[in-house]
Design a protein around this motif. Sequence first.
Motif: not given
Length: 427
Positions: A148, A150, A194, A197, A203, A206, A233, A237
């Motif tokens: 994903g 963002i 976030i 997701a 996912f 990220l 999260t 990421i």
Amino acid sequence: MSLDPLKEATQDKPESVSEFTRRLKAVISSNIKPCWIKGEISNIRAQASGHIYFSLKDAGAQLSAVLFRGDAMRQTVQLKDGLQVIAYGEVGVYEARGQYQLVVRIVVDDGQGKLQREFEALKKKLAAEGLFDQENKVAIPQMPSTVGFITSPTGAAVQDFLKILIRRNWKGRIVVLPAKVQGQGAAEEMVEMIRTAEELNIFDLLVIGRGGGSVEDLWAFNEEPLVRAVAATKIPIISAIGHEIDFTLTDFAADLRAETPSAAAELISSEFVACVERVDRASELIIDIVESRLETETKRLDHARSRLRLLAPQARLERGWLKLDDLTNRLTAVLRSALNQPTQNLIRLKNRFDRSSPETHLPLLNERIASLGKRLEAASPKSVLNRGFVIMRDDAGVPVIRKKKIKSQTLSAEFSDGKIDLKVIKE
């Protein structure tokens, strides 16, 4: 006074853009006197000509400013982005672009910029809470299948990101989670993405980021709610904000920092590309091994086929026939040789007999006799007479060959066609 604004407006003579701009410049210059303005420097650009262009800004607005070469050489303050200053100058209008700017004459340092102070204070606070600790970070998956991103769906960052993945033939899936990346409310939208997701739970990784920009443009990535959301999260990421020198707080909170979105795309696809290369090499190696083994086994099969052909009854019969033909040829040759020798001897004896036969010698003897006859005939008196000679004989028939022996007497002269008597009178 007319009640029709359109009618009233059409009665005025229209101005050109240049005329209107000059009138506006005159209004601004006559009504706004030189003054002191406090703000933070950003987007500073030093030209080769010596002029310095920058912006003065605070939380609510920003103002374009220029420090011309002569004034810039007199300043003692080292200008840089984020520096809080107090500037003295007058408003000017740049007619070619129709924009106003502050023509700065004096710059005084007003201490560290507000944004920089906020950045350092929040960084210190969050670091003390352990948000940036390495042990809290999650390992980035080497081969994520669903990623994903963002970011702003209309920005250049997402295009650069996708181009890298397409060029490297990456086979995963990209889902763009749209959000503002600059301005009021940008941090809140990215926090919401976030959470979305996390709720979707599809996912493996990220990426949060955008292209480069000024400190103000990137400030959303320093806001506390977004930084905390990135750190909290559970999905791995990557922070991919297009600035290679400065850091944002999101960079510290993320599990990994990439200098640009393109660099993040290369990082995501690097293990996939390496695996593809290993698979390609393994495929080539397997093909080489199979081809080599196939060639070896083909040779063995051909050899076995040849041996089987040699051991087959038909092959043995064929070899028997060949051997019989060879023996027949050899026997024929021996018999022919045995018969040829007596024949040759007989031919040689016949040749010797033919050479010894009277029939062989008789022609030669006849030729010799004929030759001798011709020689004898050529030497005979008749042959001499035929050539015009005369034979003189005396009374006794003896040839007279000398004149001094002739006396008065009768001689007989013999010609080729007969004889005649001649009387010699000698005085």
